[in-house]
Design an enzyme around this catalytic site. Structure first.
Site, PDB file in Angstrom:
ATOM      1  N   LYS A 205      -5.593   4.722   3.052  1.00 11.11           N
ATOM      2  CA  LYS A 205      -4.288   5.145   3.514  1.00 11.11           C
ATOM      3  C   LYS A 205      -3.283   5.211   2.367  1.00 11.11           C
ATOM      4  CE  LYS A 205      -1.519   1.866   5.398  1.00 11.11           C
ATOM      5  NZ  LYS A 205      -0.834   0.956   4.462  1.00 11.11           N
TER       6      LYS A 205
ATOM      7  N   LYS B  91     -11.663  -7.831   6.377  1.00 13.48           N
ATOM      8  CA  LYS B  91     -11.298  -9.259   6.389  1.00 13.48           C
ATOM      9  C   LYS B  91     -12.337 -10.024   7.197  1.00 13.48           C
ATOM     10  CE  LYS B  91      -6.319  -8.569   5.861  1.00 13.48           C
ATOM     11  NZ  LYS B  91      -5.810  -9.289   4.714  1.00 13.48           N
TER      12      LYS B  91
ATOM     13  N   HIS C 225      -3.649  -0.958  10.689  1.00 13.04           N
ATOM     14  CA  HIS C 225      -4.136  -2.339  10.777  1.00 13.04           C
ATOM     15  C   HIS C 225      -4.009  -2.922  12.196  1.00 13.04           C
ATOM     16  CE1 HIS C 225      -4.140  -1.772   6.566  1.00 13.04           C
ATOM     17  NE2 HIS C 225      -2.922  -2.182   6.296  1.00 13.04           N
TER      18      HIS C 225
ATOM     19  N   LYS D  63       8.390  -7.208   7.724  1.00 11.81           N
ATOM     20  CA  LYS D  63       8.526  -7.760   6.375  1.00 11.81           C
ATOM     21  C   LYS D  63       9.698  -8.735   6.381  1.00 11.81           C
ATOM     22  CE  LYS D  63       6.200  -4.174   3.887  1.00 11.81           C
ATOM     23  NZ  LYS D  63       4.872  -4.761   3.675  1.00 11.81           N
TER      24      LYS D  63
HETATM   25  C1  BG6 Z   1      -0.851  -2.524   3.338  1.00 10.78           C
HETATM   26  C2  BG6 Z   1       0.592  -2.132   3.552  1.00 10.78           C
HETATM   27  O1  BG6 Z   1      -1.711  -1.598   3.958  1.00 10.78           O
HETATM   28  O2  BG6 Z   1      -1.084  -3.823   3.900  1.00 10.78           O
HETATM   29  C3  BG6 Z   1       1.512  -3.162   2.937  1.00 10.78           C
HETATM   30  O3  BG6 Z   1       0.823  -0.870   2.966  1.00 10.78           O
HETATM   31  C4  BG6 Z   1       1.190  -4.543   3.455  1.00 10.78           C
HETATM   32  O4  BG6 Z   1       2.874  -2.835   3.215  1.00 10.78           O
HETATM   33  C5  BG6 Z   1      -0.297  -4.846   3.309  1.00 10.78           C
HETATM   34  O5  BG6 Z   1       1.959  -5.486   2.715  1.00 10.78           O
HETATM   35  C6  BG6 Z   1      -0.650  -6.143   4.011  1.00 10.78           C
HETATM   36  O6  BG6 Z   1      -1.986  -6.468   3.709  1.00 10.78           O
HETATM   37  P1  BG6 Z   1      -2.465  -7.999   3.726  1.00 10.78           P
HETATM   38  O7  BG6 Z   1      -3.934  -7.913   3.496  1.00 10.78           O
HETATM   39  O8  BG6 Z   1      -1.711  -8.690   2.637  1.00 10.78           O
HETATM   40  O9  BG6 Z   1      -2.095  -8.530   5.074  1.00 10.78           O
END
Ligand code: BG6
Length: 493
Positions: free
Chosen positions: A150, A184, A242, A342
């Protein structure tokens, strides 16, 4: 076998891809002849390249509290090459091909020289010329696998256009679309929890489950990529991929096997059953927020509009909460609440399953009001917690009850097994040509269709972003959305 990283000098490559390949090598998972070649347009010496890769590896190991061993590094470094090449130019790629596959190992003109994996660690607007060039120099044969990540578009139409460009050269089975959440450990364990234990399946439906919450909370802000983030926002950056993937794995029917298409068929059915949201629904069932200045863990942090490079009038959401339903027999009437943001108070990702109350309480109302719940924690630590009612020990004749957790922490149970990083799992699956944990075209398309509906609803209804102070759980409307249903977010009392 050759892994060619296009964009081999970029942040993703240094921070994630080389360290993951190093770990796979260290664990003895890479086939002996596998070579790793990073390419980018500019000249970098082999020594400089190796040094930068090593820096990324050392930083990655340090996070896990480990140090780099010389023997491990030497073995990995022997696989590594850097080449300056322009992946959009046939002449440049022809030269690279000669360099990587010397004349005596060249196969007949129209086949790729050996099993080739091409990782496009580059923006999607240059996928098309790169794919065309790979084709032109015969590096896109049937044994080539192409890996993309992505953002795959910013709506359904742009996704389909990117996809059209990829499929003009590669078959669907050659395209590996990464959603790193599927790599994960805890996400894969969700499949084991649901489908390797008989006890959950009979309860996993609208008869016994009151509602489901899926939360991905982050403490970070725009992280120095304000303009990029601002063009996406939380809905497209996190929910479209996600959180919807987590929802699919939570809600899907048991697949016939773990074969890629069996799993992906079931996920697709869930996405297609998501209730569409029109303008009137988004007003009641969605909250958009944007962080203002605040504090996290006692440290002051700037607001989204005060971040470096910020545009002062942006209305992009950095927080989204949604209430949705899945229109099928298993889930009819069960709300799924999704939330991501965030600059929230803590980093945690969790799937929270709230079971219904017992149908008839013999203990009296007050004691029986904590129905069972199951928490599947993905990060920062993987754990599964089942909350059960227990009698408080003692001679009290009223039989006081208390909810107590059966707690399975993965780091305690599996302390000898270090959890693999998502990219290790996913790169190994590409190497082994196993696409189960990658997204198929129709899945991504269905996810975009649903998300596009929400964005259209926001536009039609003129729904604004509400400010929330950094270090809080988002706008108060997000708490209100559940309160209206007489529920509350897990983790917020
Ligand atoms: C990414 C997003 O796909 O996933 C980010 O673009 C985000 O904005 C990140 O911070 C979060 O991933 P993880 O694995 O740290 O939860």
């Amino acid at each position: 076998m050759l892994v060619l990283i296009v964009g081999g000098e970029g942040d993703l490559a240094y921070r994630k891809l080389y360290p993951a390949l190093f770990e796979l090598d260290r664990g003895g998972h890479l086939p002996a002849p596998l070579r790793v070649v990073g390419i980018a347009r500019h000249e970098v010496t082999q020594d400089e390249f190796a040094e930068r890769v090593q820096r990324g590896v050392v930083a990655d190991l340090a996070e896990a509290g480990t140090e780099l061993k010389t023997s491990d590094w030497k073995r990995f470094a022997a696989r590594l090459t850097y080449a300056a090449a322009d992946a959009t130019c046939a002449t440049s790629m022809q030269e690279l091909k000669q360099q990587l596959f010397p004349a005596d190992s060249q196969p007949p003109a129209n086949t790729a020289p050996e099993e080739l994996i091409v990782y496009l660690a580059i923006p999607p607007n240059i996928f098309a010329p790169v794919c065309k060039t790979l084709d032109a120099v015969n590096l896109a044969g049937p044994t080539t696998r192409i890996v993309v990540e992505k953002p795959l578009g910013d709506d359904r139409a742009s996704f389909l256009e990117i996809n059209r460009q990829l499929t003009a050269v590669f078959n669907e089975s050659q395209i590996y679309r990464i959603d790193h959440y599927l790599g994960k450990e805890a996400v894969q364990n969700l499949l084991a929890l649901r489908f390797a234990n008989a006890m959950f399946e009979p309860l996993w439906n609208q008869k016994y489950i009151d509602h489901v919450q899926i939360t991905v909370a982050e403490t970070v802000g725009a992280q120095g990529r304000w303009a990029f983030y601002d063009a996406a926002g939380a809905l497209r950056d996190m929910i479209q991929n996600h959180l919807l993937q987590l929802l699919c794995l939570t809600a899907m029917e048991p697949p016939a096997t773990m074969q890629a298409d069996d799993v992906r068929d079931e996920k697709l059915k869930v996405l297609r059953c998501l209730k569409p949201m029109d303008a009137s629904k988004v007003r009641r069932q969605s909250v958009r927020g944007q962080y203002a200045a605040g504090a996290i863990a006692g440290q002051p942090v700037a607001g989204y509009l005060q971040e470096p490079d910020a545009g002062p009038t942006s209305t992009t959401e950095t927080f989204v909460a949604l209430k949705t339903e899945i229109d099928n027999w298993r889930w009819a009437g069960v709300p799924f609440y999704l939330r991501t943001g965030k600059r929230l108070p803590m980093r945690f990702s969790e799937i929270f399953i709230q079971f219904k109350e017992v149908p008839h309480s013999i203990f009296g109302r007050a004691e029986a009001d904590a129905p069972n719940s199951l928490k599947i924690r993905l990060q920062p630590d993987d754990s599964i917690q089942l909350n059960l009612m227990n009698k408080v020990p003692g001679l009290d004749t009223r039989l006081p009850l208390q909810s107590v957790a059966l707690d399975l922490s993965f780091s305690e149970v599996f302390h000898d097994h270090l959890s693999a990083d998502a990219y290790e799992r996913l790169l190994l699956d590409v190497i082994r040509a196993n696409p189960t944990l990658f997204m198929r075209t129709d899945e991504v398309e269905a996810a975009w269709t649903w998300v596009d509906g929400i964005r259209a609803g926001w536009q039609t209804s003129g729904q604004r972003v509400s400010a929330y102070s950094a270090g809080t759980w988002g706008p108060s409307e997000a708490i209100g959305m559940l309160a209206k249903d007489d529920r509350h977010w897990d983790g917020i009392d």
